[in-house]
Design a protein around this motif. Structure first.
Motif, mmCIF file in Angstrom:
data_model
loop_
_atom_site.group_PDB
_atom_site.id
_atom_site.type_symbol
_atom_site.label_atom_id
_atom_site.label_comp_id
_atom_site.label_asym_id
_atom_site.label_seq_id
_atom_site.Cartn_x
_atom_site.Cartn_y
_atom_site.Cartn_z
ATOM 1 N N PHE A 25 0.827 -1.203 0.000
ATOM 2 C CA PHE A 25 0.000 0.000 0.000
ATOM 3 C C PHE A 25 0.864 1.256 0.000
ATOM 4 C CE2 PHE A 25 -2.386 3.477 1.787
ATOM 5 C CZ PHE A 25 -3.641 3.355 1.209
ATOM 6 N N VAL A 26 1.806 1.364 0.940
ATOM 7 C CA VAL A 26 2.570 2.613 1.043
ATOM 8 C C VAL A 26 3.481 2.810 -0.164
ATOM 9 C CG1 VAL A 26 2.466 2.689 3.553
ATOM 10 C CG2 VAL A 26 4.438 1.608 2.447
ATOM 11 N N GLU A 27 3.944 1.718 -0.767
ATOM 12 C CA GLU A 27 4.817 1.875 -1.933
ATOM 13 C C GLU A 27 4.067 2.409 -3.149
ATOM 14 O OE1 GLU A 27 7.176 -1.682 -2.484
ATOM 15 O OE2 GLU A 27 8.644 -0.988 -0.973
ATOM 16 N N MET A 28 2.734 2.353 -3.124
ATOM 17 C CA MET A 28 1.955 2.993 -4.189
ATOM 18 C C MET A 28 2.076 4.510 -4.133
ATOM 19 S SD MET A 28 -1.596 0.827 -4.648
ATOM 20 C CE MET A 28 -2.242 1.247 -3.027
ATOM 21 N N PHE A 29 2.513 5.026 -2.982
ATOM 22 C CA PHE A 29 2.596 6.477 -2.781
ATOM 23 C C PHE A 29 4.039 6.966 -2.693
ATOM 24 C CE2 PHE A 29 -1.487 5.003 -1.279
ATOM 25 C CZ PHE A 29 -2.356 5.875 -1.911
ATOM 26 N N GLY A 30 4.967 6.173 -3.222
ATOM 27 C CA GLY A 30 6.346 6.621 -3.356
ATOM 28 C C GLY A 30 7.300 6.207 -2.260
ATOM 29 N N TYR A 31 6.795 5.559 -1.213
ATOM 30 C CA TYR A 31 7.692 5.080 -0.161
ATOM 31 C C TYR A 31 8.406 3.816 -0.632
ATOM 32 C CZ TYR A 31 4.776 8.147 2.727
ATOM 33 O OH TYR A 31 4.091 9.225 3.242
ATOM 34 N N LYS A 32 9.608 3.571 -0.124
ATOM 35 C CA LYS A 32 10.371 2.387 -0.480
ATOM 36 C C LYS A 32 10.862 1.709 0.793
ATOM 37 C CE LYS A 32 10.334 3.012 -5.001
ATOM 38 N NZ LYS A 32 9.712 2.066 -5.941
ATOM 39 N N CYS A 33 10.538 0.447 0.955
ATOM 40 C CA CYS A 33 10.997 -0.320 2.116
ATOM 41 C C CYS A 33 12.268 -1.070 1.718
ATOM 42 C CB CYS A 33 9.916 -1.286 2.581
ATOM 43 S SG CYS A 33 8.441 -0.454 3.221
ATOM 44 N N THR A 34 13.390 -0.550 2.176
ATOM 45 C CA THR A 34 14.688 -1.056 1.726
ATOM 46 C C THR A 34 15.567 -1.568 2.857
ATOM 47 O OG1 THR A 34 15.656 1.163 1.905
ATOM 48 C CG2 THR A 34 14.706 0.549 -0.221
ATOM 49 N N LEU A 35 15.084 -1.563 4.098
ATOM 50 C CA LEU A 35 15.981 -1.745 5.238
ATOM 51 C C LEU A 35 15.919 -3.130 5.876
ATOM 52 C CD1 LEU A 35 15.524 1.776 6.840
ATOM 53 C CD2 LEU A 35 17.198 1.007 5.164
ATOM 54 N N GLN A 36 15.282 -4.094 5.213
ATOM 55 C CA GLN A 36 15.304 -5.493 5.626
ATOM 56 C C GLN A 36 14.715 -5.737 7.016
ATOM 57 O OE1 GLN A 36 19.137 -7.544 4.568
ATOM 58 N NE2 GLN A 36 19.799 -5.471 4.028
ATOM 59 N N THR A 37 13.694 -4.977 7.352
ATOM 60 C CA THR A 37 12.991 -5.221 8.611
ATOM 61 C C THR A 37 11.561 -4.703 8.495
ATOM 62 O OG1 THR A 37 12.950 -4.774 10.986
ATOM 63 C CG2 THR A 37 13.877 -3.072 9.594
ATOM 64 N N ASP A 38 10.646 -5.376 9.178
ATOM 65 C CA ASP A 38 9.233 -5.026 9.043
ATOM 66 C C ASP A 38 8.892 -3.678 9.679
ATOM 67 O OD1 ASP A 38 9.618 -5.881 11.647
ATOM 68 O OD2 ASP A 38 8.065 -7.421 11.623
ATOM 69 N N THR A 39 9.630 -3.267 10.697
ATOM 70 C CA THR A 39 9.277 -2.055 11.432
ATOM 71 C C THR A 39 9.291 -0.805 10.567
ATOM 72 O OG1 THR A 39 10.184 -3.033 13.442
ATOM 73 C CG2 THR A 39 9.862 -0.655 13.456
ATOM 74 N N GLU A 40 10.168 -0.758 9.588
ATOM 75 C CA GLU A 40 10.307 0.421 8.735
ATOM 76 C C GLU A 40 8.965 0.886 8.188
ATOM 77 O OE1 GLU A 40 12.732 1.603 4.624
ATOM 78 O OE2 GLU A 40 12.330 -0.493 5.137
ATOM 79 N N VAL A 41 8.084 -0.066 7.852
ATOM 80 C CA VAL A 41 6.835 0.298 7.200
ATOM 81 C C VAL A 41 5.915 1.097 8.124
ATOM 82 C CG1 VAL A 41 5.418 -1.739 7.762
ATOM 83 C CG2 VAL A 41 5.103 -0.591 5.580
ATOM 84 N N ILE A 42 6.023 0.901 9.459
ATOM 85 C CA ILE A 42 5.163 1.649 10.376
ATOM 86 C C ILE A 42 5.467 3.143 10.289
ATOM 87 C CG2 ILE A 42 4.373 1.929 12.747
ATOM 88 C CD1 ILE A 42 5.236 -0.873 13.360
ATOM 89 N N THR A 43 6.751 3.496 10.146
ATOM 90 C CA THR A 43 7.125 4.904 10.019
ATOM 91 C C THR A 43 6.462 5.525 8.807
ATOM 92 O OG1 THR A 43 9.275 4.285 10.931
ATOM 93 C CG2 THR A 43 9.079 6.497 9.985
ATOM 94 N N TYR A 44 6.465 4.820 7.689
ATOM 95 C CA TYR A 44 5.880 5.363 6.464
ATOM 96 C C TYR A 44 4.360 5.422 6.570
ATOM 97 C CZ TYR A 44 10.569 4.314 4.773
ATOM 98 O OH TYR A 44 11.931 4.260 4.622
ATOM 99 N N ILE A 45 3.760 4.447 7.250
ATOM 100 C CA ILE A 45 2.314 4.496 7.470
ATOM 101 C C ILE A 45 1.949 5.755 8.263
ATOM 102 C CG2 ILE A 45 0.396 3.432 8.736
ATOM 103 C CD1 ILE A 45 1.599 0.696 8.028
#
Length: 364
Positions: A221-241
């Motif tokens: 979902f967040v990558e549809m809006f230009g975010y990129k999860c590149t750091l090899q851990t699930d927690t990163e996505v909460i920051t972008y959310i």
């Protein structure tokens, strides 16, 4: 029989935080010491801290904390930055060499202001411009990683136990009105410098204990809006959310909490307040892919405050305490007692109910 260190600890990881409602400065060694009684919740594969109000002399500039794998990478990245920002200060982040922290990259910080001419040509407002630059560096520039990018705040993280990371970064030399901390026990992803918590974007930071079973749905979902999860851990996505919900969608903190730790449909149906019921139905219907499932406790930092939140089933521990103008949050009461032996009003927040503390207006 398996010995300590040979068995997976699914409830591992430790979080801690402190904030002064009056905006009074708190030394970084206080948050470092809070992690010592929770040593066994970590395994030395990641520790980190975020401090707010620590750069008063540069409070109007974005503080970019960066890891580089070589001097050439740093020079390439600096060329990228100079095309987009005015760099008002560039320096190595002071560290204290200790045996426990090894193989450190080049650790640098820049205090920068976006170039108005570049923002105007791209038709981007300031925060969106900075966020896009940070995401681009982390996604497209091998060997360079922006691990902090807010104003008057900074994160400090490494591979190691958190109490060693705090000593390594000399946190006793910093004073802020708010601090968060994390000790990592990675269960499904590798331990590396960029994968340590906190994870940040602009002035938002997240420390997290738990696992995100909804990671793929959240990430897509967040990558549809230009975010990129590149750091090899699930927690990163909460920051972008959180960035998407608060900055882009302009939700309140309470509404954002109701998205990522949404009440069950049965709970919503039972609400007697019609307006409250409509709000929760709207949020669950509008952002279904941003519901974070799995056990978690998080502390979300932002300029002027903190928010603590458990998953709706409260599958990870979190305790809150107070003393005078300060509020303390941690995985264990022992950590709070280390920061303030006489802490009062100790309580355990219910699952899915956010604890939001804000510094009084003008104090920071």
């Amino acid at each position: 029989m398996k010995m300590e260190g040979q068995v997976r600890i699914p409830s591992g990881c430790a979080i801690s935080a402190v904030i002064s409602r009056e905006g009074k400065k708190i030394s970084g060694d206080i948050i470092t010491n809070s992690m010592k009684p929770m040593h066994d919740r970590s395994n030395g594969l990641g520790g980190g801290f975020a401090g707010y109000g620590i750069y008063p002399d540069y409070k109007d500039f974005y503080a970019l904390h960066m890891f580089f794998n070589s001097r050439d990478t740093r020079k390439t990245c600096e060329a990228f930055l100079k095309e987009r920002f005015e760099i008002v200060q560039s320096e190595i982040i002071p560290t204290h060499k200790i045996p426990a922290i090894k193989n450190e990259p080049i650790i640098w910080r820049y205090f920068v202001a976006p170039l108005r001419s570049v923002m105007s040509s791209l038709q981007l407002e300031e925060k969106e411009f900075v966020a896009k630059c940070v995401i681009r560096i982390n996604d497209e520039m091998p060997g360079a990683y922006v691990f902090s990018s807010g104003k008057n705040m900074g994160t400090f993280k490494a591979v190691g136990y958190p109490e060693d990371v705090g000593l390594f970064y000399r946190l006793e030399d910093y004073k802020g009105y708010s601090w968060t901390a994390h000790g990592r026990y990675p269960t499904n992803t590798p331990g590396w410098w960029g994968g340590a918590h906190p994870f940040t974007l602009l002035d938002y930071s997240i420390v997290h204990n738990g696992e995100i079973s909804s990671y793929d749905a959240n990430r897509r979902f967040v990558e549809m809006f230009g975010y990129k999860c590149t750091l090899q851990t699930d927690t990163e996505v909460i920051t972008y959310i959180m960035d998407y919900l608060l900055r882009v969608q302009e939700l309140t903190l309470e509404e954002a909490a109701s998205v990522i730790a949404a009440p069950f449909w049965s709970t919503i149906s039972a609400k007697s307040d019609l307006e409250d019921k409509k709000k929760h139905i709207f949020l669950r219907t509008m952002f279904p892919s941003l519901l974070v499932t799995g056990p978690f406790s998080i502390v979300f930092g932002f300029n002027g405050g903190l928010m603590a939140l458990n998953d709706r089933l409260k599958l990870r521990s979190m305790v809150v305490g107070e003393k005078d103008d300060k509020v303390f949050i941690s995985s264990e009461e022992a950590a709070i007692r280390t920061m303030e032996p006489n802490a009062e009003n100790i309580w355990y927040p219910a699952g899915g109910e956010p604890v939001i503390i804000k510094v009084k207006e003008g104090a920071f």
